[in-house]
Design an enzyme around this catalytic site. Sequence first.
Site, PDB file in Angstrom:
ATOM      1  N   LYS A 196      18.298  17.170  -6.742  1.00  0.00           N
ATOM      2  CA  LYS A 196      18.452  16.055  -7.674  1.00  0.00           C
ATOM      3  C   LYS A 196      17.095  15.390  -7.892  1.00  0.00           C
ATOM      4  CE  LYS A 196      19.644  11.622  -7.115  1.00  0.00           C
ATOM      5  NZ  LYS A 196      18.913  11.005  -8.247  1.00  0.00           N
ATOM      6  N   GLU A 246      10.335  11.779   3.734  1.00  0.00           N
ATOM      7  CA  GLU A 246       8.972  11.383   3.328  1.00  0.00           C
ATOM      8  C   GLU A 246       9.110  10.048   2.627  1.00  0.00           C
ATOM      9  OE1 GLU A 246       6.363  13.153   4.119  1.00  0.00           O
ATOM     10  OE2 GLU A 246       7.415  14.902   4.880  1.00  0.00           O
ATOM     11  N   CYS A 272       2.387   7.576  -3.409  1.00  0.00           N
ATOM     12  CA  CYS A 272       2.643   7.080  -2.057  1.00  0.00           C
ATOM     13  C   CYS A 272       1.364   7.067  -1.216  1.00  0.00           C
ATOM     14  CB  CYS A 272       3.705   7.936  -1.395  1.00  0.00           C
ATOM     15  SG  CYS A 272       3.289   9.684  -1.475  1.00  0.00           S
ATOM     16  N   GLU A 287       5.455  -2.641   0.562  1.00  0.00           N
ATOM     17  CA  GLU A 287       4.984  -1.680  -0.431  1.00  0.00           C
ATOM     18  C   GLU A 287       5.236  -2.225  -1.842  1.00  0.00           C
ATOM     19  OE1 GLU A 287       7.178   2.018  -1.023  1.00  0.00           O
ATOM     20  OE2 GLU A 287       5.286   3.119  -0.988  1.00  0.00           O
TER      21      GLU A 287
HETATM   22  P1  NAD Z   1      14.186   5.784  -4.150  1.00  0.00           P
HETATM   23  O1  NAD Z   1      14.349   5.800  -2.693  1.00  0.00           O
HETATM   24  O2  NAD Z   1      14.756   4.662  -4.918  1.00  0.00           O
HETATM   25  O3  NAD Z   1      14.788   7.094  -4.814  1.00  0.00           O
HETATM   26  C1  NAD Z   1      14.373   8.395  -4.428  1.00  0.00           C
HETATM   27  C2  NAD Z   1      15.502   9.366  -4.722  1.00  0.00           C
HETATM   28  O4  NAD Z   1      16.611   9.062  -3.881  1.00  0.00           O
HETATM   29  C3  NAD Z   1      16.025   9.299  -6.157  1.00  0.00           C
HETATM   30  O5  NAD Z   1      16.340  10.598  -6.592  1.00  0.00           O
HETATM   31  C4  NAD Z   1      17.272   8.449  -6.002  1.00  0.00           C
HETATM   32  O6  NAD Z   1      18.221   8.679  -7.016  1.00  0.00           O
HETATM   33  C5  NAD Z   1      17.785   8.914  -4.657  1.00  0.00           C
HETATM   34  N1  NAD Z   1      18.668   7.970  -3.968  1.00  0.00           N
HETATM   35  C6  NAD Z   1      18.713   6.618  -4.081  1.00  0.00           C
HETATM   36  N2  NAD Z   1      19.689   6.114  -3.292  1.00  0.00           N
HETATM   37  C7  NAD Z   1      20.265   7.165  -2.652  1.00  0.00           C
HETATM   38  C8  NAD Z   1      21.323   7.291  -1.701  1.00  0.00           C
HETATM   39  N3  NAD Z   1      21.988   6.229  -1.244  1.00  0.00           N
HETATM   40  N4  NAD Z   1      21.643   8.527  -1.245  1.00  0.00           N
HETATM   41  C9  NAD Z   1      20.959   9.610  -1.678  1.00  0.00           C
HETATM   42  N5  NAD Z   1      19.972   9.559  -2.602  1.00  0.00           N
HETATM   43  C10 NAD Z   1      19.615   8.339  -3.072  1.00  0.00           C
HETATM   44  O7  NAD Z   1      12.616   5.913  -4.414  1.00  0.00           O
HETATM   45  P2  NAD Z   1      11.865   5.860  -5.790  1.00  0.00           P
HETATM   46  O8  NAD Z   1      11.841   4.439  -6.257  1.00  0.00           O
HETATM   47  O9  NAD Z   1      12.376   6.915  -6.681  1.00  0.00           O
HETATM   48  O10 NAD Z   1      10.385   6.304  -5.347  1.00  0.00           O
HETATM   49  C11 NAD Z   1       9.421   5.435  -4.862  1.00  0.00           C
HETATM   50  C12 NAD Z   1       9.327   5.527  -3.358  1.00  0.00           C
HETATM   51  O11 NAD Z   1       9.061   6.863  -2.950  1.00  0.00           O
HETATM   52  C13 NAD Z   1       8.169   4.718  -2.796  1.00  0.00           C
HETATM   53  O12 NAD Z   1       8.616   4.036  -1.655  1.00  0.00           O
HETATM   54  C14 NAD Z   1       7.150   5.766  -2.404  1.00  0.00           C
HETATM   55  O13 NAD Z   1       6.260   5.403  -1.382  1.00  0.00           O
HETATM   56  C15 NAD Z   1       8.030   6.889  -1.979  1.00  0.00           C
HETATM   57  N6  NAD Z   1       7.309   8.153  -2.014  1.00  0.00           N
HETATM   58  C16 NAD Z   1       6.981   8.734  -0.822  1.00  0.00           C
HETATM   59  C17 NAD Z   1       6.279   9.926  -0.812  1.00  0.00           C
HETATM   60  C18 NAD Z   1       5.906  10.608   0.471  1.00  0.00           C
HETATM   61  O14 NAD Z   1       5.536  11.761   0.422  1.00  0.00           O
HETATM   62  N7  NAD Z   1       5.995   9.957   1.603  1.00  0.00           N
HETATM   63  C19 NAD Z   1       5.915  10.522  -2.022  1.00  0.00           C
HETATM   64  C20 NAD Z   1       6.274   9.890  -3.205  1.00  0.00           C
HETATM   65  C21 NAD Z   1       6.980   8.701  -3.192  1.00  0.00           C
END
Ligand code: NAD
Length: 479
Positions: free
Chosen positions: A173, A248, A282, A383
Amino acid sequence: MKRILNYINGEFKAPHGNLWLDNYDPSVGEVYSQIPDSREADVSDAVAAAKNAFDAWSSLSTEKRSKYLLAISEGIQKRLTEFAEAESRDNGKPTWLATKVDIPRAVSNFKFFAQAITQFSSESHAMGSMAINYTLRKPLGVVSCISPWNLPLYLFSWKIAPALATGNTVVAKPSEVTPMTAYLLSEVCKEINLPPGVLNIVHGLGPNTGHFMSIHSDVKAISFTGGTKTGSVIAQNAAPKFKKLSLELGGKNPNIIFDDCDYEDMLSTTIRSSFANQGQICLCGSRILVQETIYEKFIKDFTAKVAKLKVGDPFDSKTNVGAIVSKPHYEKILSYIKLAKDEGGTILTGGKSVFPKGHEKGLFIRPTIITDLPQTCRTNQEEIFGPVVTVDTFKTEEEALEKANCTEYGLSATLWTSNLKRAHRFSRDLHAGIVWVNTWLLRDLRTPFGGVKNSGVGREGGFEALQFFTEPKNICIKY
Ligand code: NAD
């Protein structure tokens, strides 16, 4: 209006409930497509298809699986411009960035794991003349891959490629905020005749689609990249069924600048590490720590250069900073800028929205530099994930290290110094999964990727990813 579809069992499918979500172009603030609002029944179909495909896919020879991955890689490469434009429109990032980095990187991810799997081997442990142990590594079964919006196809493919290479079948997804290149990927899979059910791409909201992907009892592992809070929810949901997890998560990375660094290299790289992709990587260095001796000069030079960055139309090749990905995220960033002011911070440049000509309803924020804040305040601890950095000073190495390590996160850190001993010592003591010395975001796909503390659990990349997506079995044979 264009409607994209789920890709399940090799077919394009509308969601069972016929429910749809609006998808926005953040640079103009308008809906330009709709995506499936998938629920439990859609996820169940996808998992069932993946389960059905598993035996045949996992029994294929490594060479054959590798060829499929190479074909996907080539399929993306052939449509690179289309993919880059789709990524840019969905996400707001400059098209040149998607063309130069995001899409080529997705191409490399499939190519890299197509090759890596042919070099993957496992250990054996001889017990003198008594017995020999060897380790068999078997695929896990059906795995879920869930990715965020900041580097959409880049991170989506970073998970899918090793999962498929090792013989698993996948339900994946993308973020509901940036679904378009995942849809184009499903078109490529169809074009290259990937066997049905091997990769299934389901669109929808995290708490619906993502939730069912994490609790389904036929899903054996979850590879997730996203926010720390979401990671915690997924870990709690996965725990009762003992699913294997790779998380991650977020970061609040320090960029530590000593006065003996190569100043010009540091300055130009720091502009990138602060504001590339609108600061929505990130690995961006959002807390800049500068040695007192060069602080005044740094502030003057950095502010002057940042104030000149061009913010606007992602499709303009001269744009440095594009649109913020979504309205809620835009509002979150602005609320943190307000918080920084309330906490006593001084805005040196930026700090506000801009409305470029022709994009008056778009979501743009000027790159923002904030000073005069202690490391303990919320602005420095939480963040923000936008074009916002703080700058603080330090006198000694000890003070720099204390400030660098003072958050709950530990994803990456950047260190600028010409002192070799200090570079080794400081890198060793930083709380971070990745340390860049005199560079930033220089990536070798073979290296372990991930964070410590609240930045995640487990590592991806190279053999770490191949190990994550396989289950080791020890076999002991007596001579
Ligand atoms: P998010 O956690 O809101 O969403 C990430 C994904 O998880 C999306 O596909 C979302 O639909 C899904 N999701 C949300 N709630 C869920 C649930 N309850 N169960 C299962 N899936 C769920 O994050 P975002 O806003 O899309 O991305 C930004 C974040 O990602 C920032 O915190 C950033 O630091 C982090 N990030 C980390 C890395 C890394 O490698 N560590 C890389 C890129 C981004």
